[in-house]
Design a protein around this motif. Structure first.
Motif, PDB file in Angstrom:
ATOM      1  N   PRO A 111       0.211  -8.820  -6.471  1.00 41.38           N
ATOM      2  CA  PRO A 111       1.457  -8.039  -6.449  1.00 41.38           C
ATOM      3  C   PRO A 111       1.678  -7.360  -5.110  1.00 41.38           C
ATOM      4  O   PRO A 111       0.732  -6.901  -4.461  1.00 41.38           O
ATOM      5  N   ARG A 112       2.952  -7.326  -4.700  1.00 42.82           N
ATOM      6  CA  ARG A 112       3.347  -6.706  -3.442  1.00 42.82           C
ATOM      7  C   ARG A 112       4.120  -5.431  -3.772  1.00 42.82           C
ATOM      8  O   ARG A 112       5.277  -5.504  -4.205  1.00 42.82           O
ATOM      9  N   LEU A 113       3.498  -4.290  -3.585  1.00 39.16           N
ATOM     10  CA  LEU A 113       4.105  -3.013  -3.938  1.00 39.16           C
ATOM     11  C   LEU A 113       4.733  -2.415  -2.684  1.00 39.16           C
ATOM     12  O   LEU A 113       4.067  -2.249  -1.658  1.00 39.16           O
ATOM     13  N   TYR A 168      10.560   2.753  -5.042  1.00 40.27           N
ATOM     14  CA  TYR A 168       9.398   1.877  -4.902  1.00 40.27           C
ATOM     15  C   TYR A 168       9.433   0.846  -6.011  1.00 40.27           C
ATOM     16  O   TYR A 168      10.093   1.034  -7.056  1.00 40.27           O
ATOM     17  N   VAL A 183       8.046  -3.575  -7.087  1.00 38.85           N
ATOM     18  CA  VAL A 183       7.280  -4.794  -6.850  1.00 38.85           C
ATOM     19  C   VAL A 183       8.208  -5.836  -6.239  1.00 38.85           C
ATOM     20  O   VAL A 183       9.234  -6.182  -6.826  1.00 38.85           O
ATOM     21  N   LEU A 214       5.523   5.882  -3.743  1.00 34.48           N
ATOM     22  CA  LEU A 214       4.368   4.976  -3.718  1.00 34.48           C
ATOM     23  C   LEU A 214       3.139   5.695  -3.182  1.00 34.48           C
ATOM     24  O   LEU A 214       2.013   5.427  -3.616  1.00 34.48           O
ATOM     25  N   LEU A 223      -2.589   2.576  -8.402  1.00 32.28           N
ATOM     26  CA  LEU A 223      -1.888   1.431  -7.832  1.00 32.28           C
ATOM     27  C   LEU A 223      -1.994   0.185  -8.712  1.00 32.28           C
ATOM     28  O   LEU A 223      -1.004  -0.515  -8.932  1.00 32.28           O
ATOM     29  N   LEU A 231       0.247   0.536 -11.756  1.00 33.00           N
ATOM     30  CA  LEU A 231       1.661   0.319 -11.453  1.00 33.00           C
ATOM     31  C   LEU A 231       1.951  -1.162 -11.277  1.00 33.00           C
ATOM     32  O   LEU A 231       2.987  -1.662 -11.743  1.00 33.00           O
ATOM     33  N   ALA A 232       1.041  -1.875 -10.627  1.00 35.84           N
ATOM     34  CA  ALA A 232       1.240  -3.313 -10.440  1.00 35.84           C
ATOM     35  C   ALA A 232       1.329  -4.030 -11.781  1.00 35.84           C
ATOM     36  O   ALA A 232       2.179  -4.911 -11.976  1.00 35.84           O
ATOM     37  N   GLY A 252       4.657  -3.207 -13.489  1.00 38.05           N
ATOM     38  CA  GLY A 252       5.818  -3.792 -12.842  1.00 38.05           C
ATOM     39  C   GLY A 252       6.145  -5.195 -13.285  1.00 38.05           C
ATOM     40  O   GLY A 252       7.316  -5.609 -13.252  1.00 38.05           O
ATOM     41  N   TRP A 277       4.396  -4.125   2.852  1.00 39.14           N
ATOM     42  CA  TRP A 277       4.097  -3.606   1.516  1.00 39.14           C
ATOM     43  C   TRP A 277       2.610  -3.336   1.405  1.00 39.14           C
ATOM     44  O   TRP A 277       1.852  -3.511   2.358  1.00 39.14           O
TER      45      TRP A 277
END
Length: 291
Positions: A4-6, A17, A19, A39, A48, A51-52, A55, A192
C-alpha cells in the motif's frame, strides 16, 4: 507483491490522507480524521499498517489529476541525513582514505523540502543546485541506544528523497555543510509512505536517479557502508529517536558535482529518483527569481 502507498494530499480545499492506487486515491481523512488528524499522526501513534488495511475496504474517491500530493510528513521532529554511505561515493573524494568508521550526519529542516510534483527551487544565491537520490526510513517506534539486532523493528515506513544541495554553500566553512543543505525548497521527499514489514524490502533494492531521462546514479542498498540497522543504532546513541523522525540514508556516486565538468540543475530540468518497491519521486526545477 504490491504494498500500500499511503499519501498526504490536498483536494477540495483541505489537506487529506489516503491510499494511492493505480485507479486513483482512496480518501481516508473524512472517515478517520477524529482519530488521526494527519498521516504524521498515524505514524506517531504507530497505526500505519492498520490504516493500510482499513483503506483497502473503500472505493476510489479522486482521480490522480484531481489531487495535489503533499509531503508525506509535514513536520517531523528530526530529519537526519547521512553523507558518503556508498563505496563509490567515498572514492569520489580521492583522498586515499578508507571507508569511514562512523557515518557523517547533518540535519535538514522540513521547509527545505517540497513534495512530489512540486519544483525544486534554484536560489538566487547560487547556480550550483545538485541532486542526490536517496532512500528514506521513517521511525515508527522511538528509543535510545537501540541495538542493531532490534533496529528494524523501529521502522514504520519507507519513502524517497532528492536531497538537493547547493554545492558551493556546503564549502563555506571548514567542517559545516548545514547551510548548503537547507536552502528553501531545494530538496524533495515523497511521493508517499510504504509501510515497512520486513528486511527484504530494503536489503538489496536498486536506487536510481535520472535527470531528463538520463541515468546519473545507479546502485543498490546492499552496498551501503552503514546499513539501515547500523544507522538507527548509531543515531539513537546520541539522540532519542521518536515516531515520525526521518533518516535520509545516503546517495550513490554520480551527482552533478562529480561530472567533468560539473553539471548543475537548471530551470526546466526534471529529476526522477526511483527505488524498487517504493516508487518514483519526480520534480522539475525553477529559478527562485522567477517565482
Amino acid at each position: 507483491m504490491t504494498r500500500p502507498r499511503l499519501a498526504s494530499f490536498h483536494a477540495e480545499g483541505a489537506d487529506r490522507y489516503g491510499v494511492m492506487t493505480d485507479r486513483g486515491m482512496i480518501d481516508l481523512w473524512p472517515r478517520f480524521r477524529d482519530r488521526w488528524a494527519s498521516l504524521q499522526a498515524v505514524v506517531e501513534q504507530g497505526d500505519l499498517l492498520e490504516l493500510a488495511d482499513l483503506g483497502e475496504k473503500y472505493p476510489v474517491t479522486y482521480f490522480e489529476n484531481e489531487i495535489t500530493l503533499l509531503k508525506p510528513l509535514a513536520s517531523p521532529e528530526k530529519i537526519i541525513c547521512v553523507g558518503v554511505n556508498y563505496p563509490d561515493r567515498n572514492e569520489e573524494y580521492k583522498d586515499g582514505q578508507e571507508a569511514p568508521r562512523f557515518p557523517s550526519l547533518f540535519p535538514r529542516f522540513a521547509r527545505s523540502f517540497v513534495a512530489h510534483g512540486q519544483p525544486l527551487v534554484r536560489p538566487t544565491a547560487s547556480e550550483q543546485l545538485d541532486y542526490e537520490g536517496e532512500v528514506v526510513i521513517v521511525i515508527g517506534k522511538g528509543g535510545r541506544h537501540i541495538a542493531e539486532a532490534d533496529a528494524l523493528n523501529h521502522i514504520a515506513a519507507l519513502s524517497l528523497c532528492n536531497e538537493g544541495t547547493i554545492r558551493d554553500w556546503v564549502r563555506h566553512a571548514k567542517f559545516n555543510v548545514t547551510q548548503g543543505k537547507n536552502f528553501e525548497s531545494s530538496a524533495a521527499m515523497g511521493p508517499w509512505l510504504i509501510p515497512f514489514t520486513d528486511e527484504a524490502q530494503i536489503a538489496d533494492i536498486r536506487l536510481t536517479t535520472r535527470v531528463n531521462g538520463e541515468v546519473r546514479q545507479d546502485d543498490r542498498t546492499s552496498r551501503m557502508i552503514f546499513s539501515f540497522r547500523r544507522l538507527i543504532n548509531y543515531i539513537s546513541t546520541f539522540t532519542k529517536l521518536v515516531p515520525g523522525d526521518v533518516i535520509v540514508t545516503g546517495t550513490p556516486t554520480g551527482a552533478g558535482a562529480r561530472l567533468d565538468p560539473p553539471v548543475w540543475l537548471k530551470p526546466g530540468d526534471v529529476v526522477e529518483v526511483e527505488a524498487e518497491g517504493i516508487g518514483i519521486l519526480r520534480n522539475g526545477v525553477v529559478d527562485e527569481a522567477a517565482q
